[in-house]
Scaffold this motif. Structure first.
Motif, PDB file in Angstrom:
ATOM      1  N   PHE A  87       0.854  -6.370  13.071  1.00 28.05           N
ATOM      2  CA  PHE A  87      -0.426  -6.577  13.765  1.00 28.05           C
ATOM      3  C   PHE A  87      -0.312  -6.207  15.242  1.00 28.05           C
ATOM      4  CE2 PHE A  87      -3.452  -9.321  16.044  1.00 28.05           C
ATOM      5  CZ  PHE A  87      -4.630  -8.864  15.455  1.00 28.05           C
ATOM      6  N   PHE A  88       0.769  -6.661  15.895  1.00 27.01           N
ATOM      7  CA  PHE A  88       0.967  -6.344  17.306  1.00 27.01           C
ATOM      8  C   PHE A  88       1.126  -4.847  17.509  1.00 27.01           C
ATOM      9  CE2 PHE A  88       3.885  -5.449  20.814  1.00 27.01           C
ATOM     10  CZ  PHE A  88       3.138  -5.960  21.866  1.00 27.01           C
ATOM     11  N   LEU A  89       1.909  -4.201  16.670  1.00 29.90           N
ATOM     12  CA  LEU A  89       2.142  -2.769  16.794  1.00 29.90           C
ATOM     13  C   LEU A  89       0.851  -1.982  16.590  1.00 29.90           C
ATOM     14  CD1 LEU A  89       4.389  -0.717  17.266  1.00 29.90           C
ATOM     15  CD2 LEU A  89       4.695  -0.609  14.809  1.00 29.90           C
ATOM     16  N   SER A  90       0.060  -2.381  15.611  1.00 28.48           N
ATOM     17  CA  SER A  90      -1.206  -1.694  15.351  1.00 28.48           C
ATOM     18  C   SER A  90      -2.196  -1.912  16.486  1.00 28.48           C
ATOM     19  CB  SER A  90      -1.813  -2.193  14.041  1.00 28.48           C
ATOM     20  OG  SER A  90      -0.947  -1.919  12.979  1.00 28.48           O
ATOM     21  N   SER A  91      -2.295  -3.154  16.975  1.00 29.89           N
ATOM     22  CA  SER A  91      -3.238  -3.434  18.053  1.00 29.89           C
ATOM     23  C   SER A  91      -2.805  -2.811  19.374  1.00 29.89           C
ATOM     24  CB  SER A  91      -3.431  -4.942  18.219  1.00 29.89           C
ATOM     25  OG  SER A  91      -2.204  -5.542  18.590  1.00 29.89           O
ATOM     26  N   PHE A  92      -1.555  -2.511  19.532  1.00 35.50           N
ATOM     27  CA  PHE A  92      -1.083  -1.815  20.735  1.00 35.50           C
ATOM     28  C   PHE A  92      -1.294  -0.311  20.611  1.00 35.50           C
ATOM     29  CE2 PHE A  92       2.339   0.411  22.986  1.00 35.50           C
ATOM     30  CZ  PHE A  92       2.071  -0.003  24.276  1.00 35.50           C
ATOM     31  N   ALA A  93      -1.032   0.238  19.439  1.00 37.65           N
ATOM     32  CA  ALA A  93      -1.081   1.690  19.254  1.00 37.65           C
ATOM     33  C   ALA A  93      -2.510   2.229  19.263  1.00 37.65           C
ATOM     34  CB  ALA A  93      -0.378   2.073  17.957  1.00 37.65           C
ATOM     35  N   TYR A  94      -3.465   1.490  18.695  1.00 36.11           N
ATOM     36  CA  TYR A  94      -4.835   1.990  18.608  1.00 36.11           C
ATOM     37  C   TYR A  94      -5.466   2.212  19.991  1.00 36.11           C
ATOM     38  CZ  TYR A  94      -9.707   2.420  17.350  1.00 36.11           C
ATOM     39  OH  TYR A  94     -10.998   2.863  17.233  1.00 36.11           O
ATOM     40  N   PRO A  95      -5.487   1.229  20.908  1.00 38.84           N
ATOM     41  CA  PRO A  95      -6.081   1.501  22.229  1.00 38.84           C
ATOM     42  C   PRO A  95      -5.257   2.502  23.046  1.00 38.84           C
ATOM     43  CG  PRO A  95      -5.658  -0.855  21.980  1.00 38.84           C
ATOM     44  CD  PRO A  95      -5.132  -0.172  20.786  1.00 38.84           C
ATOM     45  N   TYR A  96      -3.946   2.495  22.852  1.00 37.12           N
ATOM     46  CA  TYR A  96      -3.113   3.450  23.590  1.00 37.12           C
ATOM     47  C   TYR A  96      -3.441   4.875  23.167  1.00 37.12           C
ATOM     48  CZ  TYR A  96       1.061   5.483  25.671  1.00 37.12           C
ATOM     49  OH  TYR A  96       1.916   6.242  26.414  1.00 37.12           O
ATOM     50  N   ASN A  97      -3.705   5.075  21.879  1.00 34.85           N
ATOM     51  CA  ASN A  97      -4.058   6.394  21.381  1.00 34.85           C
ATOM     52  C   ASN A  97      -5.416   6.834  21.909  1.00 34.85           C
ATOM     53  OD1 ASN A  97      -3.825   8.754  19.944  1.00 34.85           O
ATOM     54  ND2 ASN A  97      -4.559   7.860  18.035  1.00 34.85           N
ATOM     55  N   LYS A  98      -6.346   5.895  22.091  1.00 39.09           N
ATOM     56  CA  LYS A  98      -7.687   6.224  22.577  1.00 39.09           C
ATOM     57  C   LYS A  98      -7.686   6.620  24.056  1.00 39.09           C
ATOM     58  CE  LYS A  98     -10.042   5.655  18.875  1.00 39.09           C
ATOM     59  NZ  LYS A  98     -10.726   6.779  18.263  1.00 39.09           N
ATOM     60  N   LEU A  99      -6.629   6.303  24.786  1.00 39.12           N
ATOM     61  CA  LEU A  99      -6.554   6.703  26.196  1.00 39.12           C
ATOM     62  C   LEU A  99      -6.465   8.211  26.353  1.00 39.12           C
ATOM     63  CD1 LEU A  99      -4.029   4.119  27.684  1.00 39.12           C
ATOM     64  CD2 LEU A  99      -6.449   4.306  28.193  1.00 39.12           C
TER      65      LEU A  99
ATOM     66  N   GLU B  45      -7.869  10.777  24.567  1.00 41.23           N
ATOM     67  CA  GLU B  45      -8.845  11.607  23.886  1.00 41.23           C
ATOM     68  C   GLU B  45      -9.124  12.837  24.734  1.00 41.23           C
ATOM     69  OE1 GLU B  45     -12.351   9.461  22.962  1.00 41.23           O
ATOM     70  OE2 GLU B  45     -11.432   8.412  21.285  1.00 41.23           O
ATOM     71  N   GLY B  46      -9.441  13.912  24.059  1.00 43.06           N
ATOM     72  CA  GLY B  46      -9.696  15.166  24.759  1.00 43.06           C
ATOM     73  C   GLY B  46     -10.995  15.140  25.537  1.00 43.06           C
ATOM     74  N   VAL B  47     -11.078  15.950  26.566  1.00 45.41           N
ATOM     75  CA  VAL B  47     -12.282  16.084  27.372  1.00 45.41           C
ATOM     76  C   VAL B  47     -13.241  17.003  26.610  1.00 45.41           C
ATOM     77  CG1 VAL B  47     -13.165  16.893  29.592  1.00 45.41           C
ATOM     78  CG2 VAL B  47     -10.942  15.800  29.463  1.00 45.41           C
TER      79      VAL B  47
END
Length: 124
Positions: free
Chosen positions: A80-92, A94-96
């Motif tokens: 749960f911690f790994l998933s909740s950390f990875a999802y917002p980090y991946n959204k940082l 995003e392409g322009v």
């Protein structure tokens, strides 16, 4: 993380050269420089004498076995911690969105004369 794994698995040798009780040189990966007082051993001329210099080598071994853990081997709270950390980090990252440049195919007019030189207007 990869740097720490590399650092923990590297083995290296530390060489020290002592002249009497005094430390002369310390080196990593190569042999330490000598002080120049090493006795030359020529058995025909002089009986062998004990030298005042000695070399010490210290081997630092890195770990040779790494524990590889899969995502399914983790406990639920760790997943749960790994998933909740990875999802917002991946959204940082995003392409322009593709920007439209309206004057991309516009060619400027040909310059016949340099207007600034003709009017003698210069920026200082």
């Amino acid at each position: 993380m990869a740097f720490f794994v590399l650092l923990s698995t590297v083995s290296f040798t530390i060489g020290k050269h002592f002249c009497g009780d005094e430390l002369i040189d310390v080196s990593v990966f190569v042999q330490a420089d000598h002080c120049g007082m090493a006795m030359e051993s020529d058995k025909n001329l002089v009986p062998e004498k004990k030298s005042c210099c000695n070399d010490e080598f210290e081997v630092v071994k890195g770990q040779d076995k790494l524990k590889i853990t899969k995502y399914d081997d983790l406990q639920f709270d760790q997943q749960f911690f790994l998933s909740s950390f990875a999802y917002p980090y991946n959204k940082l990252f995003e392409g322009v969105p593709l920007q439209i440049i309206p004057h991309k195919n516009y060619s400027p007019p040909n310059l016949i004369a340099d207007i600034q030189v003709l009017d003698q207007v210069f920026l200082i």
